[in-house]
Design a protein around this motif. Structure first.
Motif, PDB file in Angstrom:
ATOM      1  N   UNK A 424       0.971  -1.272   0.190  1.00  0.00           N
ATOM      2  CA  UNK A 424      -0.040   0.070   0.103  1.00  0.00           C
ATOM      3  C   UNK A 424       0.794   1.380  -0.113  1.00  0.00           C
ATOM      4  N   UNK A 425       0.445   2.336  -0.484  1.00  0.00           N
ATOM      5  CA  UNK A 425       0.884   3.430  -0.572  1.00  0.00           C
ATOM      6  C   UNK A 425       0.234   4.431   0.348  1.00  0.00           C
ATOM      7  N   UNK A 426       0.865   5.195   1.356  1.00  0.00           N
ATOM      8  CA  UNK A 426       0.300   5.929   2.447  1.00  0.00           C
ATOM      9  C   UNK A 426      -0.465   7.230   1.545  1.00  0.00           C
ATOM     10  N   UNK A 427      -1.495   7.640   1.661  1.00  0.00           N
ATOM     11  CA  UNK A 427      -2.372   8.678   0.722  1.00  0.00           C
ATOM     12  C   UNK A 427      -3.263   9.021   1.225  1.00  0.00           C
ATOM     13  N   UNK A 428      -3.215   9.919   2.586  1.00  0.00           N
ATOM     14  CA  UNK A 428      -4.282  10.451   3.030  1.00  0.00           C
ATOM     15  C   UNK A 428      -4.710  11.752   2.154  1.00  0.00           C
ATOM     16  N   UNK A 429      -5.946  12.264   2.077  1.00  0.00           N
ATOM     17  CA  UNK A 429      -6.178  13.664   1.576  1.00  0.00           C
ATOM     18  C   UNK A 429      -5.790  14.546   2.416  1.00  0.00           C
ATOM     19  N   UNK A 430      -4.884  15.323   2.066  1.00  0.00           N
ATOM     20  CA  UNK A 430      -4.051  16.262   2.732  1.00  0.00           C
ATOM     21  C   UNK A 430      -4.999  17.445   3.598  1.00  0.00           C
ATOM     22  N   UNK A 431      -5.883  17.965   2.760  1.00  0.00           N
ATOM     23  CA  UNK A 431      -7.024  19.058   3.265  1.00  0.00           C
ATOM     24  C   UNK A 431      -7.645  18.238   4.333  1.00  0.00           C
ATOM     25  N   UNK A 432      -7.895  17.027   4.199  1.00  0.00           N
ATOM     26  CA  UNK A 432      -9.018  16.520   5.247  1.00  0.00           C
ATOM     27  C   UNK A 432      -8.253  15.664   6.531  1.00  0.00           C
ATOM     28  N   UNK A 433      -6.705  15.580   6.316  1.00  0.00           N
ATOM     29  CA  UNK A 433      -6.011  14.801   7.199  1.00  0.00           C
ATOM     30  C   UNK A 433      -5.568  15.885   8.257  1.00  0.00           C
ATOM     31  N   UNK A 434      -6.467  16.204   9.285  1.00  0.00           N
ATOM     32  CA  UNK A 434      -6.211  17.328  10.107  1.00  0.00           C
ATOM     33  C   UNK A 434      -5.287  16.574  11.406  1.00  0.00           C
ATOM     34  N   UNK A 435      -4.032  16.859  11.733  1.00  0.00           N
ATOM     35  CA  UNK A 435      -3.502  16.122  12.639  1.00  0.00           C
ATOM     36  C   UNK A 435      -3.118  17.278  13.803  1.00  0.00           C
ATOM     37  N   UNK A 436      -2.973  16.733  14.969  1.00  0.00           N
ATOM     38  CA  UNK A 436      -2.353  17.621  16.244  1.00  0.00           C
ATOM     39  C   UNK A 436      -1.007  17.290  16.619  1.00  0.00           C
ATOM     40  N   UNK A 437       0.069  18.110  16.469  1.00  0.00           N
ATOM     41  CA  UNK A 437       1.290  17.798  16.791  1.00  0.00           C
ATOM     42  C   UNK A 437       1.714  18.970  17.758  1.00  0.00           C
ATOM     43  N   UNK A 438       2.809  18.676  18.513  1.00  0.00           N
ATOM     44  CA  UNK A 438       3.356  19.444  19.352  1.00  0.00           C
ATOM     45  C   UNK A 438       4.680  20.089  19.038  1.00  0.00           C
ATOM     46  N   UNK A 439       4.905  21.206  19.199  1.00  0.00           N
ATOM     47  CA  UNK A 439       6.191  21.581  19.049  1.00  0.00           C
ATOM     48  C   UNK A 439       7.145  21.551  20.397  1.00  0.00           C
ATOM     49  N   UNK A 440       7.772  20.299  20.279  1.00  0.00           N
ATOM     50  CA  UNK A 440       8.399  20.071  21.435  1.00  0.00           C
ATOM     51  C   UNK A 440       9.662  20.729  21.797  1.00  0.00           C
ATOM     52  N   UNK A 441      10.322  21.214  20.837  1.00  0.00           N
ATOM     53  CA  UNK A 441      11.570  21.872  20.488  1.00  0.00           C
ATOM     54  C   UNK A 441      11.312  23.361  21.152  1.00  0.00           C
ATOM     55  N   UNK A 442      10.085  23.928  20.690  1.00  0.00           N
ATOM     56  CA  UNK A 442       9.869  25.427  20.837  1.00  0.00           C
ATOM     57  C   UNK A 442       9.022  25.401  22.291  1.00  0.00           C
ATOM     58  N   UNK A 443       8.490  24.334  22.813  1.00  0.00           N
ATOM     59  CA  UNK A 443       7.724  24.337  23.980  1.00  0.00           C
ATOM     60  C   UNK A 443       6.365  25.021  23.664  1.00  0.00           C
ATOM     61  N   UNK A 444       5.775  24.796  22.728  1.00  0.00           N
ATOM     62  CA  UNK A 444       4.652  25.542  22.285  1.00  0.00           C
ATOM     63  C   UNK A 444       3.510  24.419  21.428  1.00  0.00           C
ATOM     64  N   UNK A 445       2.143  24.714  21.621  1.00  0.00           N
ATOM     65  CA  UNK A 445       1.272  23.740  21.085  1.00  0.00           C
ATOM     66  C   UNK A 445       1.196  24.282  19.415  1.00  0.00           C
ATOM     67  N   UNK A 446       0.728  23.360  18.636  1.00  0.00           N
ATOM     68  CA  UNK A 446       0.847  23.816  17.349  1.00  0.00           C
ATOM     69  C   UNK A 446      -0.735  23.477  16.772  1.00  0.00           C
ATOM     70  N   UNK A 447      -1.519  24.490  16.115  1.00  0.00           N
ATOM     71  CA  UNK A 447      -2.926  24.268  15.769  1.00  0.00           C
ATOM     72  C   UNK A 447      -2.893  22.827  14.877  1.00  0.00           C
TER      73      UNK A 447
END
Length: 645
Positions: A424-447
């Motif tokens: 399989x090829x990883x193939x999410x639709x970018x606009x619909x693939x809403x993910x939450x990550x953390x800026x651990x290096x900057x110590x801030x949240x990322x929308x």
């Protein structure tokens, strides 16, 4: 055509009321009208060749509407009409201090007698307004008469690009802006000649047939000879600014910032193109590469806000960019001005288009495969040994839209196998693939925002721990949501072998382990793919993986130290399989002095063992061909009771 152009000129001059001149078809989009139909209707209405309007919009927005939301430069809709004041009021970031774009949306709206709000939010009005604006530029140049052929629209396209680019002040800035406008117009005509086809994020299929014989009229002449020219496609605005190749002291081994070579002649071939982001400004990047104490360089630097390219290291030489000497020797590095954790703020449509044009040119010139095992991010480069893995970089990061980029390269992911394929090829639709990550290096949240990856877990459940990469975080127990934690994130375009299915969850082999990701049957994030896979040879219980394909220690000349390397902490066990990426050179390019004074300096040392590339996890890796077999993917049997999507 002439009557339409004259009508637009009269509107521009204010001689007639715009509303009185509107055709009966004006208004909001009709239910069921396709975007392709809207382009065709607008082109006919304003006397523009279909190919010109389509190619212009393709290079401005990839034919995307973005649901009425502005870009980072305040551009709205498929025609990228700019209204910076409204965008700023909506708290949309500006173009990072490079000046405000001229406001074209209000002028374009006036041309069709529509309210600016309509042109911002209604795609049909946006397309019509952009077409009217383009026709007004063409008509103004010749007393209201529109160009008779496709090539004659070049000046109007360049004017359109200049109007939607950041404003320039000062003679040098104005000259640079003119070069950018011409570079953009050149890209538009390159698209007209090559054609384009794309499914937009909302499912619209738009095709632009190729017209290979079209030549622009009024394009700037090729620069005169006698100057050092960049290795660059003619359609881009490119310059050459040399990185430092200079000594830092009396020792010939203390120098920066690249090594002389003769690629791709001999055995030092160019097999990869590595995409980076700078994590600093354009000026700081160029200045750093010009300082021999920086010990870093790249072959190219791309500035997304202007669409310009600066070459800094000749492609025949080895830039210091990947953090892996083997990859440096066999790769071209492209730095893009931006910050990975800020993603969309910097990754503009202009940046995608410019970098893709450059990559297509380089891939064709050096025969680099246009796939995700050879067109890679810095975050896909392996460490040379376990000690180097935690410090490997992770740019361009989780918000770089790999699907969009590969589509621009002409390699959109499409099914090449039946549902249930073992590959399989990883193939999410970018606009619909809403993910939450953390800026651990900057110590801030990322929308939470559109992303190009899927999270990987240790079991088929959202409550299962995220996978902990044993190389990235040795001794750790679970993965993290840190943007820099690449170990639990599979990126769009990467290919893997299915290890199991359980309802809406799919497992793949990854870094010697079995990992799971959510793959809903009704909205899958994978595409079934045909391909070759690598498996351990019968009788081989475990296969070592490597971040380089160096010769064996005994194959080095006696006066050349054996370089640091070693098996990675990822072991492939019997029963596991990984997607095959082709053979790779077994060599070590020995370059240690600036003056070629060391024994056997600037020598490519060849090895006899054969290595194969595989997609091991988030990063590629190499295995000894003697340990594995390459074969077509075979059927995968789900475990009893599991539902196969």
């Amino acid at each position: 055509m002439r009557s339409t152009a004259r009508l637009v000129t009269l509107i521009m001059a204010g001689s007639l009321g715009a509303a009185a001149l509107l055709p009966a078809t004006a208004g909001a989009q009709s239910p069921g009208t396709s975007r392709a139909t809207e382009f065709a209707a607008a082109a006919a209405e304003f006397g523009i060749p279909d190919s010109v309007l389509l190619a212009l919009s393709y290079n401005e927005s990839q034919w995307e509407d973005h649901a009425g939301q502005p870009s980072t430069t305040g551009a709205y809709g498929p025609m990228a009409l700019t209204d910076v004041a409204t965008a700023a009021a909506s708290a949309v970031p500006s173009a990072k201090g490079d000046g405000a774009a001229r406001a074209t949306l209000v002028t374009a709206a006036r041309l069709i007698g529509a309210a600016p709000a309509q042109v911002r939010s209604e795609e049909q009005d946006n397309i019509r307004a952009g077409a009217a604006l383009l026709a007004s530029y063409a008509g103004a140049a010749d007393g209201g008469v529109l160009p008779a052929d496709v090539g004659g629209w070049y000046p109007a396209v360049a004017e359109y690009a200049g109007a939607t680019s950041p404003a320039a002040t000062g003679s040098a800035a104005v000259a640079a802006a003119g070069q950018t406008a011409d570079a953009f117009a050149g890209q538009v005509y390159d698209t007209i000649r090559s054609g384009a086809s794309r499914h937009t994020d909302d499912g619209q299929l738009i095709d632009l047939a190729a017209q290979p014989t079209v030549q622009p009229v009024g394009a700037p002449a090729t620069p005169a000879g006698g100057q050092q020219l960049p290795e660059c496609p003619a359609t881009l605005s490119c310059s050459y600014v040399p990185a430092a190749y200079a000594s830092n002291g009396p020792t010939p081994g203390d120098y920066g910032n690249y090594d002389l070579a003769d690629r791709p002649n001999g055995h030092v071939t160019i097999n990869y193109i590595v995409i980076h982001d700078t994590e600093e400004s354009y000026a700081d990047t160029v200045t750093g590469f010009q300082s021999p104490t920086d010990f870093a360089s790249a072959n190219y630097v791309v500035q997304g806000t202007t669409g310009t390219v600066t070459q800094m290291v000749p492609n025949e030489d080895v830039a210091w960019h990947a953090g892996n000497w083997y990859m440096n020797a066999h790769a071209i590095g492209i730095e893009q001005v931006g910050f990975a954790v800020q993603g969309a703020t910097w990754f503009t449509g202009q940046l995608y288009q410019t970098t893709a044009t450059l990559v297509r040119y380089l891939a064709a010139r050096y025969h680099v495969p246009l796939d995700r095992q050879h067109i890679i991010g810095h975050d896909n480069v392996p460490g040379i040994s376990p000690a180097y893995i935690p410090g490997m970089h992770w740019d361009p990061g989780p918000f770089w839209d790999w699907n969009r980029f590969m589509s621009l390269l002409g390699r959109r992911t499409v099914p090449t196998a039946l549902p249930g394929s073992p590959v399989v090829t990883i193939n999410p639709v970018f606009a619909n693939n809403i993910q939450q990550v953390t800026d651990c290096e900057g110590g801030t949240s990322v929308p939470a925002q559109p992303s190009s990856f899927v999270y990987l877990r240790t079991g088929p459940s959202s409550s299962a721990p995220l996978f902990n990469d044993p190389g990235f975080a040795p001794g750790g127990t679970v993965g993290t949501t840190c943007a820099a934690d690449w170990g639990d994130k599979a990126s769009a375009g990467q290919q893997f072998v299915v290890a199991g299915r359980d309802g809406d969850w799919t497992a793949v082999w990854w870094d010697g382990a079995k990992v799971w990701f959510l793959n809903p049957r009704r909205s899958p994030v994978t595409t079934p793919t045909s391909g070759l896979i690598v498996v351990p040879r019968p009788g081989v219980s475990s296969v070592a993986t490597y971040g380089v394909a160096y010769p064996a220690a005994g194959e080095f000349p006696a006066d050349v130290p054996v370089p640091t390397s070693g098996a990675l902490p990822y072991v492939i066990h019997a029963g596991q399989s990984y997607v095959y990426g082709g053979t790779t050179p077994t060599d070590y390019y020995h370059a240690t002095t600036i003056d070629n004074s060391a024994p056997d300096d600037h020598l490519d040392i060849l090895g006899t063992e054969k290595y194969l590339e595989i997609q091991l996890g988030h990063r590629i890796a190499f295995v000894n061909a003697a340990d594995v077999l390459v074969r077509p993917g075979t059927s995968v049997t789900s475990r009893p009771g599991a539902k196969r999507p």
